[in-house]
Design a protein around this motif. Structure first.
Motif, short mmCIF file in Angstrom:
data_model
loop_
_atom_site.label_atom_id
_atom_site.label_comp_id
_atom_site.label_asym_id
_atom_site.label_seq_id
_atom_site.Cartn_x
_atom_site.Cartn_y
_atom_site.Cartn_z
N GLU A 131 28.19 34.25 44.29
CA GLU A 131 28.77 33.03 44.86
C GLU A 131 29.93 32.52 44.01
OE1 GLU A 131 25.57 30.28 45.28
OE2 GLU A 131 24.49 31.54 46.72
N PHE A 132 29.77 32.60 42.67
CA PHE A 132 30.84 32.12 41.81
C PHE A 132 32.07 33.02 41.95
CE2 PHE A 132 33.45 31.76 38.09
CZ PHE A 132 33.40 30.42 37.77
N CYS A 133 31.85 34.32 41.97
CA CYS A 133 32.96 35.26 42.09
C CYS A 133 33.71 35.04 43.41
CB CYS A 133 32.42 36.69 42.01
SG CYS A 133 33.69 37.96 41.75
N LYS A 134 32.96 34.82 44.47
CA LYS A 134 33.56 34.59 45.79
C LYS A 134 34.44 33.34 45.78
CE LYS A 134 32.19 34.23 50.68
NZ LYS A 134 32.93 33.02 51.04
N LYS A 135 33.92 32.24 45.24
CA LYS A 135 34.69 30.99 45.21
C LYS A 135 35.90 31.12 44.30
CE LYS A 135 34.89 26.47 46.17
NZ LYS A 135 36.22 26.12 45.68
N LEU A 136 35.75 31.81 43.17
CA LEU A 136 36.85 31.98 42.22
C LEU A 136 38.02 32.73 42.86
CD1 LEU A 136 37.94 31.79 39.25
CD2 LEU A 136 36.91 34.05 38.90
N ILE A 137 37.73 33.86 43.48
CA ILE A 137 38.79 34.68 44.06
C ILE A 137 39.43 33.98 45.26
CG2 ILE A 137 39.28 36.86 45.24
CD1 ILE A 137 37.35 38.21 43.33
N GLU A 138 38.63 33.30 46.05
CA GLU A 138 39.19 32.54 47.18
C GLU A 138 40.17 31.47 46.70
OE1 GLU A 138 35.87 30.98 49.27
OE2 GLU A 138 35.49 32.83 50.42
N ASP A 139 39.79 30.77 45.62
CA ASP A 139 40.64 29.69 45.11
C ASP A 139 41.89 30.22 44.40
OD1 ASP A 139 38.83 27.91 46.11
OD2 ASP A 139 37.89 27.42 44.18
N LEU A 140 41.80 31.42 43.85
CA LEU A 140 42.96 32.01 43.17
C LEU A 140 43.89 32.73 44.14
CD1 LEU A 140 41.32 33.57 39.95
CD2 LEU A 140 42.76 31.53 40.07
N ALA A 141 43.42 33.03 45.33
CA ALA A 141 44.18 33.83 46.30
C ALA A 141 45.60 33.33 46.56
CB ALA A 141 43.41 33.95 47.62
N PRO A 142 45.83 32.00 46.67
CA PRO A 142 47.21 31.53 46.91
C PRO A 142 48.19 31.93 45.81
CG PRO A 142 45.63 29.79 47.40
CD PRO A 142 44.86 30.88 46.73
N LEU A 143 47.67 32.22 44.61
CA LEU A 143 48.55 32.63 43.50
C LEU A 143 48.79 34.13 43.48
CD1 LEU A 143 46.98 30.38 40.72
CD2 LEU A 143 49.12 29.99 41.96
N ASP A 144 48.17 34.85 44.38
CA ASP A 144 48.38 36.29 44.58
C ASP A 144 48.16 37.13 43.31
OD1 ASP A 144 48.97 38.51 46.16
OD2 ASP A 144 51.08 38.49 45.58
N PRO A 145 47.04 36.94 42.63
CA PRO A 145 46.80 37.76 41.44
C PRO A 145 46.33 39.17 41.81
CG PRO A 145 44.90 36.39 41.84
CD PRO A 145 45.92 36.01 42.88
N VAL A 146 46.51 40.10 40.88
CA VAL A 146 45.93 41.44 41.01
C VAL A 146 44.55 41.40 40.33
CG1 VAL A 146 46.15 43.87 40.39
CG2 VAL A 146 48.20 42.53 40.94
N ILE A 147 43.55 41.90 41.03
CA ILE A 147 42.18 41.89 40.51
C ILE A 147 41.84 43.30 40.01
CG2 ILE A 147 39.76 41.41 40.98
CD1 ILE A 147 41.62 38.97 41.26
N ALA A 159 33.93 42.24 43.03
CA ALA A 159 35.29 41.75 42.77
C ALA A 159 36.32 42.51 43.60
CB ALA A 159 35.60 41.86 41.28
N HIS A 160 36.17 43.83 43.67
CA HIS A 160 37.09 44.64 44.48
C HIS A 160 37.01 44.26 45.95
CE1 HIS A 160 38.28 47.26 41.23
NE2 HIS A 160 37.05 47.70 41.03
N GLN A 161 35.80 44.12 46.47
CA GLN A 161 35.62 43.78 47.88
C GLN A 161 36.20 42.41 48.22
OE1 GLN A 161 31.26 44.59 47.82
NE2 GLN A 161 31.63 45.74 49.69
N LEU A 162 35.96 41.43 47.34
CA LEU A 162 36.46 40.08 47.58
C LEU A 162 37.99 40.04 47.50
CD1 LEU A 162 33.78 38.05 45.60
CD2 LEU A 162 34.18 37.99 48.08
N ALA A 163 38.57 40.84 46.61
CA ALA A 163 40.03 40.92 46.53
C ALA A 163 40.58 41.43 47.86
CB ALA A 163 40.44 41.83 45.39
N ILE A 164 39.97 42.47 48.40
CA ILE A 164 40.42 43.04 49.67
C ILE A 164 40.26 42.03 50.80
CG2 ILE A 164 39.91 44.81 51.40
CD1 ILE A 164 39.13 46.64 48.97
N VAL A 190 36.75 53.73 48.90
CA VAL A 190 37.96 54.32 48.32
C VAL A 190 39.20 54.04 49.15
CG1 VAL A 190 39.11 56.51 47.78
CG2 VAL A 190 36.77 56.12 47.02
N ALA A 191 39.12 54.29 50.46
CA ALA A 191 40.30 54.11 51.32
C ALA A 191 40.81 52.68 51.29
CB ALA A 191 39.97 54.54 52.75
N GLN A 192 39.89 51.72 51.35
CA GLN A 192 40.29 50.31 51.33
C GLN A 192 40.98 49.94 50.02
OE1 GLN A 192 36.42 48.46 52.29
NE2 GLN A 192 37.47 47.42 53.96
#
Length: 366
Positions: A131-147, A159-164, A190-192
């Motif tokens: 849950e923490f990882c999901k909220k963190l990546i969602e909130d960082l998404a507007p800054l377009d970071p590479v995970i 982390a990879h799945q949430l980034a995608i 892999v393909a994703q």
């Protein structure tokens, strides 16, 4: 990098006793990998760390056979290869003294002008960590970071799945060659990942996911990014090794705190308690500490320096103004100075107040 350069670099890597640091030392003194094999043993022996055993190993004919085999694999599998002295080599990783001489990658990786963070943690991720990882990546998404992560079970693959899911680029740094996937259960992702970033490794196709390779892999995860985030960890684990490496590289480390009774919060709590990591309670903590919230501020105008620099000093200063900071060995290589000369030049410039030393043998312009 030409095909000929790649072949000789692969040959250099296959010499027993030549690691990344030694390879860079040889390249610094000889020029190119091909030149190393053409240099007389009497001259090579003058290089620090080169002894009789290494001189013998450099003359082994089998190294060229191994290099040709790996070269053919690279050519037939559309593998991207980046030399540590090339512009497209990951910038932050380049500043690490033990960074790989060659990086092999697949997919659509683009790190230019990108914010890069590594997310690591236990293979036994809990609902709290997820849950923490999901909220963190969602909130960082507007800054377009590479995970960046290690494509392992648990925190890594989450982390990879949430980034995608959030349309972010993601990179899986693996502990084996790009001819296989570990764990096999993750082949379905892999393909994703390759569509939204890709995979990266320093290992040849002959390398299997052996235990010792994961520690080496972790230094790339730590070195390539601006910060390493530990989501959950027991009191021992690979993610703590990555955090310690990031500390050694003078990178920011963040850890998610948890209840003292929770097994997979003990590692994070200890990192925070021993001041090896910043407390991470939400995305705002990371944004504030990394200064991502002040990126749009106008850059200060560089002060006019009222000191006279010698031509060689000016060359180094101009280079550091352009790059920001770099290792002494890399400065010598880029500015075309022998290593014995660069230390004296840097000392003079430090005394003149135009550069300053940083931990890890780094120097930056003032």
């Amino acid at each position: 990098m030409s095909e000929q350069d790649l072949f000789y670099l692969l040959a250099l890597q296959s010499v027993e006793g030549v690691g990344d640091i030694m390879a860079k030392r040889l390249l610094l003194q000889c020029g190119t990998a091909e030149d190393i094999f053409k240099t007389k043993p009497s001259q090579l022996s003058l290089i620090e760390g080169v002894g009789a055993v290494l001189l013998k190993n450099i003359k082994e004919k089998s190294i060229f056979e191994k290099a040709q085999k790996e070269f053919d694999f690279i050519a037939s599998n559309d593998i991207n290869v980046t030399f540590f002295d090339e512009k497209n080599y990951p910038d932050r990783l380049k500043h690490c003294i033990d960074a790989p001489v060659l990086l092999f990658s697949s997919g659509n990786i683009d790190l230019k002008n990108k914010k890069i963070i590594s997310i690591v943690g236990t293979r036994q991720i809990t609902s709290y960590g997820m849950e923490f990882c999901k909220k963190l990546i969602e909130d960082l998404a507007p800054l377009d970071p590479v995970i960046v992560s290690g494509f392992a079970y648990g925190v890594d693959i989450v982390a990879h799945q949430l980034a995608i899911e959030n349309n972010l680029q993601t990179i899986g740094v693996v502990a084996h060659g790009l001819n296989q996937i570990y764990p096999k259960a993750h082949k379905k992702y892999v393909a994703q990942v390759e569509q939204n970033g890709g995979f990266m490794t320093e290992f040849w196709s002959s390398s299997n996911p052996d235990k010792e390779n994961f520690v080496r892999r972790n230094r790339i995860v730590a070195g390539i990014s601006e910060a390493t985030i530990v989501i959950e960890s027991a009191d021992r684990g690979g993610s703590l090794i990555t955090a310690n490496i990031a500390n050694d590289y003078n990178r920011d480390v963040f850890a998610v705190p948890g209840r003292i009774t929770d097994k997979y919060s003990q590692g994070c709590n200890n990192l925070i308690k021993t001041q090896k990591a910043n407390v991470l309670t939400n995305a705002a903590d990371l944004i504030y500490i990394l200064n991502w919230d002040v990126e749009n501020k106008p850059k200060p105008i560089q002060k006019q320096l009222f000191v006279e620099l010698e031509p060689d000093e000016q060359k180094i200063y101009d280079y550091l103004i352009k790059t920001g900071k770099d290792l002494m060995d890399t400065i010598a290589l880029r500015c075309d100075f022998p290593i014995y000369k660069i230390s004296g030049l840097l000392l003079n410039m430090e005394l003149k107040g135009v550069i300053r030393p940083l931990p890890g043998k780094l120097f930056e312009a003032i």
